[in-house]
Design an enzyme around this catalytic site. Sequence first.
Site, PDB file in Angstrom:
ATOM      1  N   SER A 671      12.567  15.252  38.128  1.00  7.58           N
ATOM      2  CA  SER A 671      12.908  13.963  37.902  1.00  7.58           C
ATOM      3  C   SER A 671      11.816  12.990  36.967  1.00  7.58           C
ATOM      4  O   SER A 671      11.635  13.570  35.943  1.00  7.58           O
ATOM      5  CB  SER A 671      13.023  13.437  39.385  1.00  7.58           C
ATOM      6  OG  SER A 671      13.937  12.247  39.330  1.00  7.58           O
ATOM      7  N   ASP A 744      24.366  16.966  38.380  1.00  7.81           N
ATOM      8  CA  ASP A 744      23.301  15.845  38.962  1.00  7.81           C
ATOM      9  C   ASP A 744      23.869  14.502  39.410  1.00  7.81           C
ATOM     10  O   ASP A 744      24.867  13.921  38.470  1.00  7.81           O
ATOM     11  CB  ASP A 744      22.260  15.557  37.667  1.00  7.81           C
ATOM     12  CG  ASP A 744      20.941  14.745  38.001  1.00  7.81           C
ATOM     13  OD1 ASP A 744      21.143  14.135  38.957  1.00  7.81           O
ATOM     14  OD2 ASP A 744      19.817  15.365  37.700  1.00  7.81           O
ATOM     15  N   HIS A 778      20.801  16.339  42.024  1.00 14.79           N
ATOM     16  CA  HIS A 778      19.618  16.445  41.646  1.00 14.79           C
ATOM     17  C   HIS A 778      18.577  17.334  42.513  1.00 14.79           C
ATOM     18  O   HIS A 778      17.593  17.514  41.817  1.00 14.79           O
ATOM     19  CB  HIS A 778      19.365  14.770  41.942  1.00 14.79           C
ATOM     20  CG  HIS A 778      18.082  14.359  41.270  1.00 14.79           C
ATOM     21  ND1 HIS A 778      17.827  14.323  39.796  1.00 14.79           N
ATOM     22  CD2 HIS A 778      16.910  13.707  41.639  1.00 14.79           C
ATOM     23  CE1 HIS A 778      16.694  13.890  39.465  1.00 14.79           C
ATOM     24  NE2 HIS A 778      16.159  13.547  40.554  1.00 14.79           N
TER      25      HIS A 778
END
Length: 803
Positions: A671, A744, A778
Site C-alpha cells: 500500500s 482492490d 487490497h
Amino acid sequence: MKLKIPFFLFLGLSLTTFAQENLTYQKPSQSILDLADYERAPSVSMDTKKEYMLLTYRNTYKSLDDLNQEELRLGGLRINPITNISSTVTYVNNLKLRKIKDKNEVQVTGLPTNPRISTIGWSPNDTKISFSHTTASGVELWVIDVASAKATKLTEATVNANIGSPFSWMNDNETILVKMLPKNRAALLDAKKDLPTGPIISNADGVKSQNRTYPDMLKNKNDEINFENIMTSELYKVNLNGTATLFKNAAMYAGESFSPDGNYLMLTTIQKPFSYIVPLSRFPSKSVIYDKAGNEVKVVNEVPLTEIIPKGFMAVRKGKRNMSWRTDKPATLTYAEALDGGDPANKVEFRDEVFLWNAPFNLSATSLVKTPQRYDRIIWGNDTVAIITDEWYDTRNTKTYAINPSNPSQAPKVIFDRNSQDVYSDPGNFETRKNQYNRYVLAIENDNAYLIGNGFTKNGQFPFISEFNLKTLQAKRLYTSTYTDKKEDVLEIEDFKKGTVLVQIQSKNEYPNYYLRNIKQKNKLTPITAFKNPFESIKNVSKEVIKYKRKDGVELSGTLYLPVGYDKIKKEKMPLLIWAYPAEYKDKNSAGQSTQNPNEFTFPSYGSFVYWVTKGYVVLDDAAFPIIGEGTTEPNDNFMTQLVDNAEAAINAVDALGYINRKKVAVGGHSYGAFMTANLLTHSNLFACGIARSGAYNRTLTPFGFQTEQRNYWETPEVYNTMSPFMNADKMKTPMLLVHGEADNNPGTFTLQTERYFQALKGLGAPARMVILPKEAHGYVAKENILHLLWEQDQFLEKYLKN
C-alpha cells in the site's frame, strides 16, 4: 451462475501490448512453505464474568474458490447477492466451549454441516451465544446454550446480513431482533441483460465537493435499484424457540440500538437520493425512536445527502452526529453538533457542543458541554462523573476532561493534554465494566477510576495499571510489568478488590496465551490457555530491536532478524531485506519514539519479509520511516529527502553491525509502503531491487488528498507531481516486482495504478515484473494467491539480490 476462473496469473495487460507469461500457481521453497502452510490457533472470546470462553476455529487462509463467487459492488459494499452477506467475510468453521477453570474443551454439538459461521454475539446475561451460518442459498440464525454447549437453528436462510450485524439481543435474553429478507422481494436487475433507458448524467452546481477516490460506488439507475433491493429488510422478533413475529415493515435499516433499559429502540434507515460519488455512510438517513411495542415515539435525526463537506480531516457535516444512548441512564440520547459549521478553517472558541436528550423526547435537548476541539468520545460513569475527549488532527493534540453530567455549568476539568502521537506520555485508557443495564460504564471504586496503558518507554515496553483519583485528578501506579524477556499485555481488570487482571503473555518463541494475574500477590499467575508455537523452525532466530539515528538526528528503530543459524562471530556478509511503511508526524520527538518490542511473538506472514530468514537473508522489519513537518511545514513538503534519509540510516545501522553486504539490499512494502518502495528505487541508488504491493503511483489520480495529505492537487501540484513515481518513471532503472490484487477495494489504490505504472516502466525500458492476483482485494486472503506471491518474491530476490 458461478464462473470458474483459470488457474493462471495475468502478468501484463494484453497479449498485443506486453509479453505475458502463462504460469500456473506455484508454491515457495520448502523452508518458506513450512512456515506459510500452518494450522491457525483458535481465537478466544470470554463471557463478562470470566466463567466460560468460546474458542473459534477457522482455516489459515481462504481458498480461491471462496473468492470466486457472485458479487455486487454497491455504495462501498461488496455483497454476495445469492447469500445476502458480505463477500469479504471470513468464516469460522468450528466452535468449542470451555469453563475457564477447567482444562478440557467441549465441542459444541448440533452445529450445521460444513459450518460457515460469522457475527458471533453473547447474550446480555452470557448464557447464550448467537451466530449466523451461511448456506449456499442464504444466512441462518443459530443460538448456542452455553451450559449444555448445544447449538440450535432458529431461522431459515432468510436473514439479511448485507450491512452490519443482522441481529441484536433484546434485554430479556430470550428474544433477538433480526433483519429478514422481505417476503415479496423483487429479483435483482442484471446489468448485462437490462438495457439502459438513457445516459448517466451528473451535475456540478458550482459548490466545492472535495471527495477522495472511493471504490465500489453506484454508477447508474440499475445500481440504485439493486442497492435498495439488497438493503431492504423486515424486522422480526425471534424467540429462542424459533417463533418469529413481524416487528417493523420493510425499510433500508442501517442501524438498530436499544436503550439501556430496553424500553426504546432507535432505528436508523437509509433514505433517498443516493449518490454516485460517496459511499452509503454519507447517504441521507433518518433515525426514529420506537417503544418496545413498535409504536413511533419521535423522529430524532434526519441527515441529508452529504456529498459536500469542508476540506480537512477535522471537517464534519452540519447537524446532529454521533447519536447514541447514554450508557448509565435508562433512556437518554447524547449527540454532538458542530459550532464551526463543520469547517476547520473557521476560527471559533468552541468547535462542538454535546447534548443530552431524555425520553420520551417531548422536551428539547439540553447542552452538556462545549469542546474547544472536535468532539471524539465520552465514557459515562454516573450522575457526577463522565470522561470526555476532544482532538485536533492538524496539531495532533488530544485533551481528556472530567465533567459533571448533572451540572453542565461546572467547567470541564482537563485531565490529560497531550500530543496523540507521543506514545511515551500516553496515560492509558480508562477501564470500563458492565452496569445493571449490561452496558459498559467507567469502572469506579471509592472515587477511583483505573487506567490500563501500553507502557511504551525509551527503555522498552512495560504495560501498567494506574489508579486515578476522580477528586484530586492524580494517578497512582498500581502495577507495572517488569518483563524484559517477554511481552505482557494487560487486557482488563476482573476483580478490583482482589487485584485479579486478565493478561496475555508472549515471547519471541512462545505463542500468545491468556493468564489471570493477581497484582496484589507477587508472581501469582494462573494460565488459561496453552497454545503452541506453530513456527518451530525459526523459534531460535536472533531477533532484536535496533535503534539508530537519521542524519538530522531523528531517532529511528526497526526489528532486526538474522538468518537461521547465523554465526555472529564469523559475521558473514548477507543480503538485507527492509520492510517498511512511512508515517507522518508533526514533531521530531514523537517521530523518534519506538513501539516495537523484541519479545513480541515472531509470527511470519505475507505482510513482511520474515520468511526469508530461512533463506540466508538478514531482515529489518517494520523499519521506522517517519516523515516530519513541524510548524507550518507539512510532512510531504520534504517527503523525498526524508524518505531517502530514512533508508540510508537503516542500511548504515545494519551495516555497522557487520552483518550485510550493503550492495545487496532490497526494500519492500504494501500500500503506502509500495508507494515508498517505488520512490526509493527511483530517487536513490541504495537498493539492488524492490517489491511493491498494492500501491498507488500517480497522485494526480487521487487529487483531493491521499494518506494524511489534506491539500488538494491544485493547491500543491509540485507535491503531488514530485511524490508520484509515475511522473518520474523515466528515472527508474532498478528491478522492481509490482503486485496488485485484481479487485482492490481500498480508496486510491485501484488496480489501474499498478497497471498504468507498469505500462510506463515497460515503455521506458525499466526492469519490472507485474503480478495481478485474481479476485484479491487490497489485502490478500486466498491460499493459492498467497503461496504464489511468496514464490514470486522468492524467485525475484534470488535473481536480483542474492545472485
